[in-house]
Enzyme design. Structure first.
Site, mmCIF file in Angstrom:
data_model
loop_
_atom_site.group_PDB
_atom_site.id
_atom_site.type_symbol
_atom_site.label_atom_id
_atom_site.label_comp_id
_atom_site.label_asym_id
_atom_site.label_seq_id
_atom_site.Cartn_x
_atom_site.Cartn_y
_atom_site.Cartn_z
ATOM 1 N N ALA A 1 7.106 -6.151 26.666
ATOM 2 C CA ALA A 1 5.713 -6.179 26.400
ATOM 3 C C ALA A 1 5.355 -7.538 25.694
ATOM 4 O O ALA A 1 4.282 -8.268 26.240
ATOM 5 C CB ALA A 1 4.997 -5.127 25.654
ATOM 6 N N ASP A 2 6.242 -7.855 24.918
ATOM 7 C CA ASP A 2 5.809 -9.091 24.284
ATOM 8 C C ASP A 2 5.863 -10.386 25.368
ATOM 9 O O ASP A 2 4.940 -11.225 25.294
ATOM 10 C CB ASP A 2 6.786 -9.171 22.979
ATOM 11 N N ILE A 3 7.133 -10.282 25.862
ATOM 12 C CA ILE A 3 7.587 -11.553 26.860
ATOM 13 C C ILE A 3 6.443 -11.492 27.756
ATOM 14 O O ILE A 3 5.952 -12.862 28.199
ATOM 15 C CB ILE A 3 8.843 -11.306 27.352
ATOM 16 N N ASP B 1 5.500 -4.360 20.150
ATOM 17 C CA ASP B 1 5.895 -4.148 21.662
ATOM 18 C C ASP B 1 6.374 -2.822 22.234
ATOM 19 O O ASP B 1 5.945 -2.643 23.127
ATOM 20 C CB ASP B 1 7.277 -5.223 21.800
#
Length: 399
Positions: A171-173, A143
């Site tokens: 970034a992940d979400i 992330d």
């Protein structure tokens, strides 16, 4: 009534955060999500902190946050019989989601061309750090790497200071949200054509695509936006201000709010200056405006400042700590903190899918599965295996 995605079957080969978050959203909107985990260990986030303690032991809060409402099966993808189980499940699935490094599933005969041959209607989504092509395709990342390389970290931080990462794995979400959008778009396309397809999602691409108004400043002005803390590069005022009691209040005002803002904070000198009546004028005199607002807010406790601005119709809100957010009366009234029953923990809180439907049932909060909890039932119901066959596969190391 039913949920919007009832009847959709998703084979989830993903791990960690971005894709599991996407498939959880689908699961709570009605999809049957079959999460494939490594025998013995499962998704590596089962070992990630924080751990919740309950009557039956401890469970990873990280895992539970993005794996609710799924069915967990354990399959060894390194075993030929295990790979055949995946092929057989993919043959009857609507969607397959994976986030293995580029080329990993191709070497195991589980890539898009191989599975499209047995199910041409399959929507196959690959989410990797840098995508399936390009000079960085073989790189690994997490992330914060994508935040750094995608510009978010460079935009975030105090004025004149160094880069700062946001308090959440943005970034992940956000990549998970792009994956969910990709799946729904591809399913709609399949409705028209009758054919599935492959979607290549790059987490770096996802961050670059979100630069939007920051990139607009580069495109329109040739300007690289500086780090400004909570301030907005193109709007004044839009910032968080420290109040007399040490707490913070955020204000974001447009031209129509300027006069009421000045009246509420008794800023007659600013209100009388016609140059400040437009946002462009306030941006040009940013330092003067921000200094006056900071001084005015520093004289008032946050509660009083917020009450004045709210009564005047000026968009503002207290900067809340996480526990304050979860206890907020509006958050509670909207049902944004709910509970599920877990066999190890008992009753446990969670944040539901934040959508409300008319015409369908709302998303249903589910509980995260125990490791391999549904292996037998899924193989029995979907592949017609009997107990002896399942046990033989398990003893052989395929499950």
């Amino acid at each position: 009534m039913t949920r919007p995605l009832d009847g959709l079957v998703v084979l989830d080969l993903s791990r960690v955060l971005a894709c599991p978050f996407a498939t959880m959203l689908l699961a709570e909107m009605g999809a049957e999500v079959i999460k494939v985990e490594q025998p013995g260990s499962g998704d590596e986030t089962r070992s990630f902190e924080p751990f919740a303690e309950g009557p039956g032991g401890s469970v990873s809060g990280y895992y539970m946050a993005v794996n609710r409402a799924k069915r967990s099966i354990t399959v060894n993808l390194r075993h030929a019989e295990g790979r055949q189980v995946i092929r057989d499940l993919a043959a009857q699935a609507d969607v397959l989601v994976e986030n293995f490094p580029v080329g990993t599933l191709a070497r195991r005969g589980l890539d898009w061309p191989a599975l499209a041959a047995v199910n041409p209607r399959l929507v196959y989504v690959s989410c990797t750090g840098f995508g399936q092509s390009g000079p960085y395709a073989g790189r690994k990342g997490y992330d914060t790497v994508f935040q750094a390389m995608g510009g978010l970290m460079g935009l975030t931080g105090e004025r004149g200071g160094g880069p700062v990462k946001p308090g959440l794995p943005v970034a992940d979400i956000s990549s998970g949200l792009w994956v969910a959008i990709a799946i729904l778009a591809a399913l709609q396309g399949r409705e028209r054509t009758g054919k599935g397809g492959h979607v290549d999602v790059s987490m770096l691409d996802a961050q670059v695509a979100q630069l939007t108004i920051a990139a607009a400043r580069v495109f329109a002005l040739g300007e690289v936006p500086p780090r400004l803390g909570t301030e907005h590069p193109g709007r004044v005022p839009s910032a968080s201000f420290r109040c007399a009691d040490g707490r913070w209040l955020h204000i974001t005002a447009s031209d129509q709010h300027w006069a009421p803002l000045c009246a509420a904070l008794e800023l007659g000198e600013l209100a009388a200056d016609p140059a400040l009546g437009s946002n462009a004028g306030r941006v040009a005199q940013r330092e003067r405006v921000m200094a006056a607002l900071s001084a005015a807010m520093a004289r008032l406790p946050r509660g009083e400042a917020f009450a004045r601005l709210d009564a005047a119709g000026v968009p503002a809100g207290p900067v809340l700590e996480l526990d304050e957010v979860l206890a907020d009366e509006h958050v509670q009234a909207r049902g944004m903190v709910r509970r599920f029953e877990h066999p190890t923990l008992g009753s446990f809180p969670a944040l539901p899918v934040p959508l409300r439907f008319a015409g369908w049932d709302d998303p249903a909060l589910g509980r995260p599965p125990l490791l391999g909890e549904h292996t037998d039932v899924v193989l029995r119901e979907r592949l017609g295996m009997d107990a002896a066959r399942i046990e033989a596969l398990r003893e052989d190391g395929a499950l």
